[in-house]
Design an enzyme around this catalytic site. Structure first.
Site, mmCIF file in Angstrom:
data_model
loop_
_atom_site.group_PDB
_atom_site.id
_atom_site.type_symbol
_atom_site.label_atom_id
_atom_site.label_comp_id
_atom_site.label_asym_id
_atom_site.label_seq_id
_atom_site.Cartn_x
_atom_site.Cartn_y
_atom_site.Cartn_z
ATOM 1 N N GLU A 45 -4.435 -5.807 -6.982
ATOM 2 C CA GLU A 45 -4.114 -7.076 -6.325
ATOM 3 C C GLU A 45 -5.371 -7.550 -5.615
ATOM 4 O O GLU A 45 -5.495 -7.452 -4.399
ATOM 5 C CB GLU A 45 -2.934 -6.903 -5.360
ATOM 6 C CG GLU A 45 -1.665 -6.457 -6.079
ATOM 7 C CD GLU A 45 -0.395 -6.531 -5.229
ATOM 8 O OE1 GLU A 45 -0.463 -7.039 -4.089
ATOM 9 O OE2 GLU A 45 0.655 -6.079 -5.716
ATOM 10 N N GLU A 85 2.976 0.045 -3.585
ATOM 11 C CA GLU A 85 2.811 0.132 -2.122
ATOM 12 C C GLU A 85 3.905 0.981 -1.467
ATOM 13 O O GLU A 85 4.682 0.488 -0.646
ATOM 14 C CB GLU A 85 2.750 -1.282 -1.516
ATOM 15 C CG GLU A 85 1.545 -2.046 -2.028
ATOM 16 C CD GLU A 85 1.348 -3.444 -1.417
ATOM 17 O OE1 GLU A 85 2.193 -3.864 -0.596
ATOM 18 O OE2 GLU A 85 0.344 -4.087 -1.749
#
Ligand SMILES: *[C@@H]1O[C@H](CO)[C@@H](O)[C@H](O)[C@H]1NC(C)=O
Ligand SMILES: *[C@@H]1O[C@H](CO)[C@@H](O)[C@H](O)[C@H]1NC(C)=O
Ligand SMILES: *[C@@H]1O[C@H](CO)[C@@H](O)[C@H](O)[C@H]1NC(C)=O
Ligand SMILES: *[C@@H]1O[C@H](CO)[C@@H](O)[C@H](O)[C@H]1NC(C)=O
Ligand SMILES: *[C@@H]1O[C@H](CO)[C@@H](O)[C@H](O)[C@H]1NC(C)=O
Ligand SMILES: *[C@@H]1O[C@H](CO)[C@@H](O)[C@H](O)[C@H]1NC(C)=O
Ligand SMILES: *[C@@H]1O[C@H](CO)[C@@H](O)[C@H](O)[C@H]1NC(C)=O
Ligand SMILES: *[C@@H]1O[C@H](CO)[C@@H](O)[C@H](O)[C@H]1NC(C)=O
Length: 629
Positions: free
Chosen positions: A290, A173
């Site tokens: 995720e 991220e």
């Protein structure tokens, strides 16, 4: 010695139907890739190398990983761990200006992981022990060299047969300020990814046989382009020059707001938007690193405690399988990962996004951790028992109820003895199934002298539900005593509902009395299946005084017919062997032993029992000698 090829590209082909199987009627079956066998976590505490080392090598983290690895082979394969490479220390430069790194701490961690049978997802997420800051001009060189050194170091240590299973990924991220500690700009980020790519490629080229390490990325959240410029910029650069694109698997993160259906929906919205903007990258394999029901692993939710989370994870798998078969955006789905290898903390022992409930036994001497397996852990064990070919998800409507059941049917290929494995559960949010009896005709015809045996195992709310015991029988104590832990462990695996010789060609399950949600696994296997081999590599891990965790490896090619394991114990070589796991249903290769009034020092041996009640040979006995620490 490096005569192995990466099999990576073999599972990227679009699924083709498999025709005319004896176990199917006229449905279509496909190869079922095990795309869900991944988990991950972020180490707790400060992101400094000293703290990371202490955390990652702590008894809690190591024990947590041992449990995760103690499911059947292929329940979990990969663990994705943030900041792992911060364990690498810079030592000095060679005269020609190449950094020399010290891998000692990372070696310790990764060798343990390798020993227990898990593969890492290596995220290139580190400041290179600080040397980047003083060398921003040579960042390109440093990243290329770094990825070359990391992959090369572990290739030399563990060989290509292990390394080809590893995954390499870019920074997690990178658009989130808390992660982007290097303050990447879009341009700098793309250069960093290209440099990693060159380094990995060079390692592969160095080998006598082609060894292509693929690079995954950008592990992005992909919010608006303005807020998340780095990940979007990488896709844009790939779209404009697809041949120069440094990533082989496009990784993204999409979660729901509490429902499995939302995980898929959010992913579909993101992928549509990506492909609309960047149509040239449509055929790059994709992975949702995720794919969790809701963001924030540590935020407690009561559904994380029990069979509800287990069912959610199964729904997420089912929905992705259906989407891979039917929707253009998901046809190149390579994998999904559950971010659930975290360690829960007080007072949320069961209610965080974890596979195990964690109890830090602060009042015990010695201080130690106790783990209880949550139903989601058992559900991953059930998924590991699916056969290699699968039909699409089948929706079974229930007469006058508006609810429905979801069924995934899997079976063996025709050149093997028949093995059927069906996973059945009420669809997400089902509230009332009414009186229902599940009937399903089986179509296969036995060969002369062939007999079939079956087993039904069930996970059920409040029944195979340690959190329910914890809440109702222990007052949710932070320090469950030995009896309370035993009571929880007795309901942590799936329950054996029925097993025996298959006498009719129909599977029947009366679901009337089952509490929602529940998950049922039916398996059928043939008497022509290979004989159950003995368990292997028994490992006994100390939990505390008078308590051990016993785990072993299964012979994967012979476990289709496995019903349960038996654990035998002999305190001394001159005494009788005792069957210590009587009355436990043990479908997975582990057992926790904590006898109330005798020592755990002695010899242990294990054997499997199959659906025909045949016993495997015993494993080689292993001795455990307790030390008083
Ligand atoms: C490795 O990649 C090269 C080109 O990048 C390709 O030609 C080769 O077939 C690949 N090898 C394997 C084993 O996938
Ligand atoms: C085969 O397919 C047809 C049409 O799709 C259906 O009507 C029939 O019931 C199926 N047969 C079996 C044995 O499932
Ligand atoms: C590449 O090959 C050279 C020469 O065989 C060797 O010295 C070097 O360690 C290799 N590098 C890697 C990363 O394996
Ligand atoms: C990144 O930016 C922050 C805030 O501007 C600053 O505190 C930090 O030192 C910068 N980090 C690097 C590696 O330049
Ligand atoms: C599930 O239930 C929730 C709350 O009752 C509702 O908002 C949601 O739409 C339902 N989802 C599905 C997939 O049925
Ligand atoms: C379905 O109908 C039967 C008979 O009318 C009734 O007894 C039963 O409760 C109904 N089930 C549901 C789930 O509504
Ligand atoms: C046990 O001790 C640790 C460290 O002091 C603390 O963080 C944790 O909350 C304690 N656990 C319980 C259940 O009190
Ligand atoms: C199914 O279970 C219910 C509840 O135990 C029972 O009343 C019913 O008779 C069972 N049905 C059959 C066909 O056994």
């Amino acid at each position: 010695m490096f005569g192995y090829f990466l099999t990576y590209f073999t599972y990227l082909v679009i699924l083709a139907p498999v025709q005319n199987l004896s176990c199917t009627q006229n449905e279509t079956y496909y190869d079922l890739p095990r795309f869900w066998t991944n988990t991950g976590f972020c180490p707790a505490g400060e992101i400094g190398s000293e703290n990371l080392r202490a955390t990652l090598l702590s008894d809690e983290v190591q024990m947590n990983l041992i449990y995760i690895a103690a499911l059947p082979t292929n329940a979990f394969t990969h663990v994705r761990i943030h900041w792992l490479l911060k364990l690498i220390k810079f030592v000095q430069y060679t005269p020609s200006g190449v950094p020399i790194y010290d891998f000692t701490s990372l070696d310790t961690f990764l060798m343990n992981l390798n020993d227990i049978g898990l593969y890492p997802v290596i995220e290139f997420m580190t400041d290179l022990d600080g040397i980047l800051f003083n060398n921003l001009d040579s960042a390109d060189f440093l990243w290329q060299d770094f990825s070359y050194q990391v992959a090369g170091h572990y290739l030399n240590l563990l060989g290509p047969h292990n390394l080809r299973k590893w995954r390499f990924e870019t920074w997690n991220e990178p658009d989130i300020p808390n992660y982007n500690r290097l303050n990447f700009t879009a341009e700098g980020f793309i250069k960093y990814v290209l440099a990693l790519r060159r380094g990995l490629k060079a390692v592969g080229r160095n080998q006598s046989e082609a060894l292509n390490f693929s690079l995954r990325g950008p592990a992005g959240l992909f919010k608006s382009k303005r807020k998340h410029p780095l990940c979007w910029a990488l896709l844009q650069s790939c779209d404009s020059q697809i041949n120069q694109c440094p990533i082989d698997v496009l990784t993204f993160h999409r979660k729901g707001q509490g429902l499995a259906t939302e995980v898929l929906k959010e992913s579909a919205i993101l992928l549509e938007s990506i492909y609309r903007k960047y149509p040239n990258i449509k055929t790059i394999p994709i992975a949702n690193d995720e794919a969790d029901p809701i963001a924030g692993w540590s935020t407690p939710h009561d559904y994380y405690e029990d069979v509800r989370y287990a069912a959610q994870l199964v729904y997420i798998v089912f929905l992705h399988w259906h989407a891979k078969l039917h929707s253009a955006e998901f046809q190149y789905l390579e994998s999904i990962s559950h971010d659930n290898a975290f360690i829960s903390y007080h007072p949320h022992e069961f209610s965080q996004r974890t596979l195990l409930a964690h109890f830090r036994m602060n009042k015990s001497e010695p201080l130690h951790s106790q783990f209880i397996q949550k139903p989601v852990y058992a559900a991953l064990g059930m998924l590991s028992k699916l056969a290699p070919l699968a039909a699409d998800i089948e929706t079974i409507s229930l007469g006058n109820s508006t609810d429905a059941l979801w069924l995934l049917k899997t079976c063996s290929t025709d050149n093997n003895p028949l093995y059927l494995s069906w996973l059945l559960l009420p669809r997400e949010n089902a509230t009332n199934l009414g009186n229902f009896i599940f009937h399903h005709q089986l179509s296969f015809v036995p060969r002369p002298k062939e007999i079939f045996a079956y087993i039904i195992e069930i996970l059920e709310q409040r029944k195979t539900d340690p959190a329910y015991i914890w809440r109702t029988q222990t007052g949710a104590t932070p320090f469950p005593n030995a009896q309370e832990r035993d009571a929880m462990r007795r309901v942590q695996a799936s329950r054996l509902q029925a097993s025996g010789i298959l006498l009719s060609s129909e599977l029947i399950l009366n679901t009337t009395d089952l509490k929602l949600p529940w998950i049922a696994l039916f398996r059928v296997c043939s008497s022509f299946s290979s004989v159950l081999k003995q368990p292997d590599q028994v490992i006994i891990t100390r939990i505390t005084i008078g308590e051990v965790f016993i785990s072993w490896r299964e012979a994967t090619d012979t476990v289709h017919c496995l019903k349960t394991y038996e654990i035998w114990f002999q305190p001394e070589q001159t005494t009788e062997w005792r069957y210590i796991s009587e009355n436990w249903h043990l479908p997975y290769p582990s057992f926790q032993y904590a006898p109330p009034d005798s020592s755990v020092s002695g010899f242990y041996k294990i054997r499997g029992v199959d659906l025909f009640n045949g016993r495997s040979k015993f494993s080689t006995p292993v001795e455990y000698i307790e030390t008083k620490k």
